[in-house]
Scaffold this motif. Structure first.
Motif, PDB file in Angstrom:
ATOM      1  N   ASN A 108      44.903  22.913   1.636  1.00 12.65           N
ATOM      2  CA  ASN A 108      45.702  23.268   2.770  1.00 12.65           C
ATOM      3  C   ASN A 108      46.922  24.188   2.540  1.00 12.65           C
ATOM      4  OD1 ASN A 108      44.338  21.961   5.375  1.00 12.65           O
ATOM      5  ND2 ASN A 108      44.273  20.452   3.684  1.00 12.65           N
ATOM      6  N   ASN A 110      48.290  27.442   0.693  1.00 15.62           N
ATOM      7  CA  ASN A 110      47.677  28.905   0.290  1.00 15.62           C
ATOM      8  C   ASN A 110      48.290  29.069  -1.443  1.00 15.62           C
ATOM      9  OD1 ASN A 110      47.428  31.429  -0.529  1.00 15.62           O
ATOM     10  ND2 ASN A 110      47.586  32.421   1.626  1.00 15.62           N
ATOM     11  N   SER A 112      48.259  31.581  -3.470  1.00 16.54           N
ATOM     12  CA  SER A 112      48.855  32.793  -3.833  1.00 16.54           C
ATOM     13  C   SER A 112      50.182  32.996  -3.227  1.00 16.54           C
ATOM     14  CB  SER A 112      47.827  33.879  -3.466  1.00 16.54           C
ATOM     15  OG  SER A 112      47.695  33.770  -2.077  1.00 16.54           O
ATOM     16  N   GLN A 118      55.436  29.850   2.890  1.00 15.88           N
ATOM     17  CA  GLN A 118      54.500  29.215   3.755  1.00 15.88           C
ATOM     18  C   GLN A 118      55.184  28.273   4.735  1.00 15.88           C
ATOM     19  OE1 GLN A 118      51.089  27.645   1.757  1.00 15.88           O
ATOM     20  NE2 GLN A 118      51.729  28.171  -0.190  1.00 15.88           N
ATOM     21  N   TYR A 157      54.926  27.818  -6.596  1.00 18.56           N
ATOM     22  CA  TYR A 157      53.622  28.038  -5.997  1.00 18.56           C
ATOM     23  C   TYR A 157      53.134  26.668  -6.119  1.00 18.56           C
ATOM     24  CZ  TYR A 157      53.837  33.231  -6.615  1.00 18.56           C
ATOM     25  OH  TYR A 157      54.119  34.489  -6.300  1.00 18.56           O
TER      26      TYR A 157
END
Length: 571
Positions: A108, A110, A112, A118, A157
């Motif tokens: 859920n 992303n 990248s 986000q 990330y």
């Protein structure tokens, strides 16, 4: 239940029917469900996989799969029927008025996009930030969700964060716009108990501060008991029981609720009893099957980064015919230890002995024999079975690799194994996708015992399963142990499960064994502060056990071990 001045609940679901269309036509998976959630209230919906609980929750925000549809009923949020809203109108509801914390952060988030981006996306979409101040507000949302050093984390990330931190990011996104209702769909099911408690406490604090109601979707009745004012029990798409938490737990009316209560693992329970007599009992003074002595694993990353000590001086024994559980949080070193025992990785120092022989010195022939006698059962039955193979071929694979018998003999052995793990013979030509999670784990166990091993290394074998399926698999492992004389190394973060399966327990923290003792001593008289912390983090300490009477096996004979450290079988 706190409702609005007009007496209406925040959320009212009335006679909801949800259907899905498949190759064989349409079928209802939610069947006439009705319930409500008051302002500021926490309501838990409990049931097994396939009960319809997540489908019902996703219907509230109209996030069903393409082949799903609401066939009948209404979903009124602040007295507005969401089933009549267009997709455009629903976008202003999702995230802003109704937040969502889904189950799996890796699916859920992303992969990248940086974490901060986000969070910012949600704030910008709903007008809770401008381009000028969105970075600062993203950091505030991460900080509010209990994420340390939010400025640093925002620049990372998802794969650079632990599972617990990733889940907190989902909490930050779900609550960033201060919604009136939060849908938390199995928000901590894959997390360690201490991380689970931390995240749920954070959700409680944040929702209490902004007055958000919570719809908690879970298969964990203990978790629901600890966190919700009311419990709704679903089975096969229907609500079979609902009421105040204390009432449902103390006097369950429906047989399914009673079965859930009976299956729920608890640290107040005792070791399961298969009713069989173990054939592999170890007498005091007899050498252990496995001896782990000062096993250490150090990873040295490239460059100037600091070395990682994944395991440090780990020492314990596995007696023949017994179960030793290694418990601890993610990063404690328990899986590293199991991988060293399987000789998938080599220790940096220390020794591991199997029947007195050090596995690091085994030659090719000896190692081949060792690998047949020590078999793994992995955590995820979805990932550990080849989706292209039939069940028969999966179970037969070790027999074929080690050239055990001819084709007809191997097929007969596969059918015998399927019967041993309580699977019908007709699954032999099916593929993993056609089986439930519990059935797949039974297939994995059948494959593991195909070569008649002496030791099974079970790495979180039930953590992905519902409580009722968990109970079935634990009883299966106990029965197979008794019938076949197996030893088990059981890796788990779930102390309630360990209570039911282990003879001895090793508690690991930061790569070290901080406490090791018999099952009863660990749970009834823990000595180390970390052990007490783990026990205190287990939800549902006081859940009634549904009248369950589970007898212990005969008292285990303690087995003295070598070395100065306290070991799993030494008291």
């Amino acid at each position: 239940m706190s409702d609005s001045p007009d007496g209406l609940p925040l959320l009212a679901v009335d006679n909801l029917v949800v259907s899905f269309t498949g190759p064989n036509g349409s079928s209802d998976v939610v069947k006439g469900v009705s319930f409500c959630v008051g302002r500021g209230e926490t309501v838990a919906i409990v049931g097994e996989s396939g009960s319809g609980k997540s489908t019902m929750a996703m219907s509230v925000i109209r996030l069903l799969a393409a082949n799903g549809k609401i066939r009948a009923g209404s979903i009124r949020f602040e007295n507005t029927d969401l089933t009549t809203k267009s997709d455009t109108e629903l976008r202003s509801v999702r995230g802003r008025l109704i937040g969502l914390v889904p189950q799996d952060p890796m699916s859920n988030l992303n992969p990248s996009m940086k974490i901060g981006t986000q969070v910012a996306e949600t704030l910008l979409t709903h007008g809770f930030a401008t381009r000028r101040d969105v970075r600062g507000k993203s950091h505030e949302a991460l900080r509010a969700a209990g994420i340390p050093e939010p400025e640093q984390r925002a620049a990372q990330y998802p794969h650079e964060l632990s599972g617990g931190l990733r889940q907190r990011v989902l909490v930050a996104i779900g609550l960033a716009c201060r919604p009136k209702l939060l849908i938390a769909d199995e928000p901590t099911s894959a997390l360690d108990v201490t991380v689970q408690r931390t995240i749920l406490d954070q959700i409680d604090r944040m929702t209490a501060e902004i007055g958000t109601a919570v719809l908690l979707i879970t298969h964990d009745l203990a978790l629901a008991a600890e966190r919700a004012q009311r419990i709704i029990v679903m089975n096969e798409g229907e609500i079979v029981e609902a009421g105040p938490t204390a009432q449902v737990l103390a006097t369950p009316r429906h047989q399914y609720t009673k079965a859930l209560l009976d299956a729920a693992p608890s640290i107040a329970a005792v070791r399961v009893d298969s009713g069989h007599t173990a054939t592999g009992e170890t007498d005091a003074g007899k050498p252990s099957l496995v001896e782990v002595r000062e096993a250490t694993k150090i990873y040295r990353p490239r460059g100037n980064r600091k070395e990682v000590r994944a395991a440090a001086g780990v020492t314990f024994d596995i007696p023949g015919g017994k179960t030793v559980a290694v418990v601890g949080e993610s990063g404690s070193g328990k899986t590293t230890t199991s991988r060293m025992l399987l000789r998938l990785i080599e220790p940096s120092s220390g020794s591991i002995f199997f029947e007195g022989q050090e596995i690091a010195t085994m030659d090719k022939a000896q190692l081949a024999g060792f690998r047949q006698r020590v078999q793994p059962v992995f955590q995820d039955p979805y990932a550990s079975l080849n989706p292209m193979y039939t069940i028969g071929r999966i179970v037969e694979e070790p027999l074929a690799f080690y050239k055990r018998g001819g084709k007809a003999q191997r097929r007969a052995r596969v059918l015998e194994l399927l019967d041993q793990v309580a699977l019908s013979s007709d699954v032999i030509d099916r593929r993993p996708a056609e089986l439930s999670g519990g059935q797949r784990q039974r297939v994995a166990i059948a494959r593991a015992i195909a070569l008649n091993p002496d030791l099974l290394i079970c790495d979180e074998p039930v953590s992905a399963l519902d409580v009722m399926v968990q109970a079935q698999i634990l009883r299966l492992l106990d029965r197979l142990q008794a019938e076949l004389g197996l030893s088990l190394l059981f890796i788990s973060h779930d102390l309630a499960v360990v209570r039911l399966i282990a003879d001895y327990v090793c508690v690991m923290k930061d790569g070290e064994v901080v406490e090791a003792n018999s099952n009863n001593e660990i749970f009834e008289n823990p000595q180390h502060p970390y052990t007490r912390k783990l026990l205190g983090s287990v939800p549902g300490h006081e859940i009634p056990q549904g009248g369950r009477t589970v007898e212990t096996r005969a008292a285990r004979a303690s087995v003295p071990t070598k070395g100065a450290r306290s070991t799993a079988a030494d008291r």
